[in-house]
Design an enzyme around this catalytic site. Structure first.
Site, PDB file in Angstrom:
ATOM      1  N   HIS A  67      70.095  -3.712 -31.877  1.00  0.00           N
ATOM      2  CA  HIS A  67      69.058  -3.055 -32.689  1.00  0.00           C
ATOM      3  C   HIS A  67      69.505  -2.748 -34.122  1.00  0.00           C
ATOM      4  CE1 HIS A  67      66.514  -3.008 -29.296  1.00  0.00           C
ATOM      5  NE2 HIS A  67      66.920  -1.912 -28.733  1.00  0.00           N
ATOM      6  N   HIS A  73      60.312   0.950 -30.447  1.00  0.00           N
ATOM      7  CA  HIS A  73      60.990   1.230 -29.187  1.00  0.00           C
ATOM      8  C   HIS A  73      60.436   2.502 -28.530  1.00  0.00           C
ATOM      9  CE1 HIS A  73      63.923   0.972 -26.080  1.00  0.00           C
ATOM     10  NE2 HIS A  73      64.767   0.185 -26.739  1.00  0.00           N
ATOM     11  N   GLU A  87      58.930  -3.979 -25.407  1.00  0.00           N
ATOM     12  CA  GLU A  87      59.097  -4.229 -26.835  1.00  0.00           C
ATOM     13  C   GLU A  87      58.692  -5.660 -27.196  1.00  0.00           C
ATOM     14  OE1 GLU A  87      63.342  -2.867 -27.591  1.00  0.00           O
ATOM     15  OE2 GLU A  87      63.026  -2.589 -25.433  1.00  0.00           O
TER      16      GLU A  87
END
Length: 392
Positions: free
Chosen positions: A147, A218, A356
């Site tokens: 991420h 998220h 996601e």
């Protein structure tokens, strides 16, 4: 006669006292009713987000329509609460999160509700090559980068502008070299609550140097409501015939594997917990579901219909639509009861899930996967949305 006059005075005084007492009770009742009618104000308070992080002002922001109310903070560009009505008409907060900026800053789970970037999901060994030059992203997930590295977009303060009662715009300029990524990247994310009870997420970005981009949100969800317990009885359908199997570090091996005859087959409805304990190497690697699904192109309004999921207690149903080719399904396998949500509940094991929208993990290092390269003069633009309804 005097006795009658005295009695009259006493009665008048008692009457006036009772009127004042009734007015006080009525006033208290009205205040209580006002609080109950908008309980979100008692759960999330501006003062708990009014702070400075990295020299930038943090705040609490609300957008809404008649059916949905959503709360955000610009620390991490986060969706921190989302109230929709359940099958009984009860307003239910389906997005888990903390009740203060400090709570998010100190959380052992850094991604609750955050806008994720520059690159969502994992990059193997944190390395990628562009135009013959190799780049290194800081490792924050074992031997890999997750991420966007150690200080991804979840840990920066975005500029925020509420342009309408139902629209909130976050912008951020990621400088050249931030977390090892090349180019000054200008990012704009617009969150809109639409008339059909959807939360739309529109992502845009431009760069002055060739770079890579894969943005997502998220949100951790529990459709029975934050703090309502396990998500294992939620009923899920994912519109994907294949998924991308991974190694022990959750990096794809480059294959597209059919879901048929595996615990990953959600082409028809199954509860999340129905097969999660099956002896399967992929489930072992992810400690449950933590895998990317290859969307099969089922369309609605020109977008991929990614998934449908319903809360078993609330009847609240979420449909996810996206322009993205993939969907990461995460079943809350690393939740460890270390953080306290705004409801007072702990983030217990598998009490929230994430779905996601995305390009595939480790795309820069997988030649068979769709690229995530953005060049100067090009515009990154993608739209996803969560649509809510009620299953009676």
């Amino acid at each position: 006669m005097k006795n009658i006059q005295i009695a009259a005075v006493v009665l008048l005084a008692l009457f006036q006292f009772n009127c004042k007492d009734n007015k006080k009770e009525n006033s208290t009742s009205k205040e209580t009713a006002a609080i109950q009618s908008d309980s979100t104000k008692t759960v999330l308070q501006t003062k708990n987000f009014d702070t400075i992080i990295d020299g930038k002002k943090v705040g609490l922001y609300w957008i809404e329509n008649k059916g949905i109310k959503a709360a955000f903070t610009n620390y991490g560009g986060r969706l921190i609460g989302l109230w929709v009505n359940d099958k009984n008409g009860k307003s239910t907060d389906v997005v888990v999160g903390m009740n203060s900026a400090k709570g998010f800053k100190t959380s052992t789970e850094p991604y609750f509700g955050a806008t994720i970037g520059r690159v969502g999901n994992r990059i193997g060994k944190g390395k990628f090559t562009l135009e013959g030059k190799q780049y290194q992203v800081p490792l924050n997930n074992g031997k890999n980068a997750l991420h966007g590295g150690v200080k991804g977009f979840q840990d920066v303060v975005w500029n925020a502008e509420k342009t309408n009662e139902n629209i909130l715009v976050f912008t951020y300029v990621s400088p050249d070299g931030e977390q090892g990524f090349p180019g000054n990247l200008s990012v704009k994310v617009t969150y809109t609550i639409t008339d059909d009870n959807s939360v739309q997420m529109e992502y845009e970005a431009t760069t002055d140097k060739t770079t890579i981009v894969n943005l997502t949100n998220h949100a951790f969800l529990n459709l029975n409501g934050e703090g309502s317990g396990t998500i294992l009885n939620h009923e899920l359908q994912i519109y994907a015939n294949e998924f991308t199997p991974v190694d022990e570090g959750l990096i794809p091996n480059g294959e597209l594997k059919p879901v048929k005859n595996t615990p990953f087959d959600f082409t028809s409805k199954h509860t999340i917990g129905e097969r999660i304990e099956t002896k399967d190497e992929q489930l072992k690697f992810g400690k449950g579901y933590d895998h990317n699904y290859v969307l099969n192109g089922t369309k609605k309004n020109g977008l991929n219909h990614a998934a449908t999921i319903s809360g078993d207690k609330s009847g609240i149903t979420l449909d996810i639509f996206t322009q993205e080719p993939g969907l990461q399904f995460y079943s809350g396998n690393f939740m460890q009861s270390k953080n306290t949500f705004k409801s007072g509940a702990k983030d217990d094991f598998r009490t929230a899930f994430a779905l996601e929208t995305q390009h595939f993990p480790d795309a820069p290092n997988q030649p068979k996967f769709a690229p995530i390269v953005l060049k100067p003069g090009e515009k990154y633009h993608t739209v996803s949305y969560y649509q809510f309804s009620v299953k009676k």
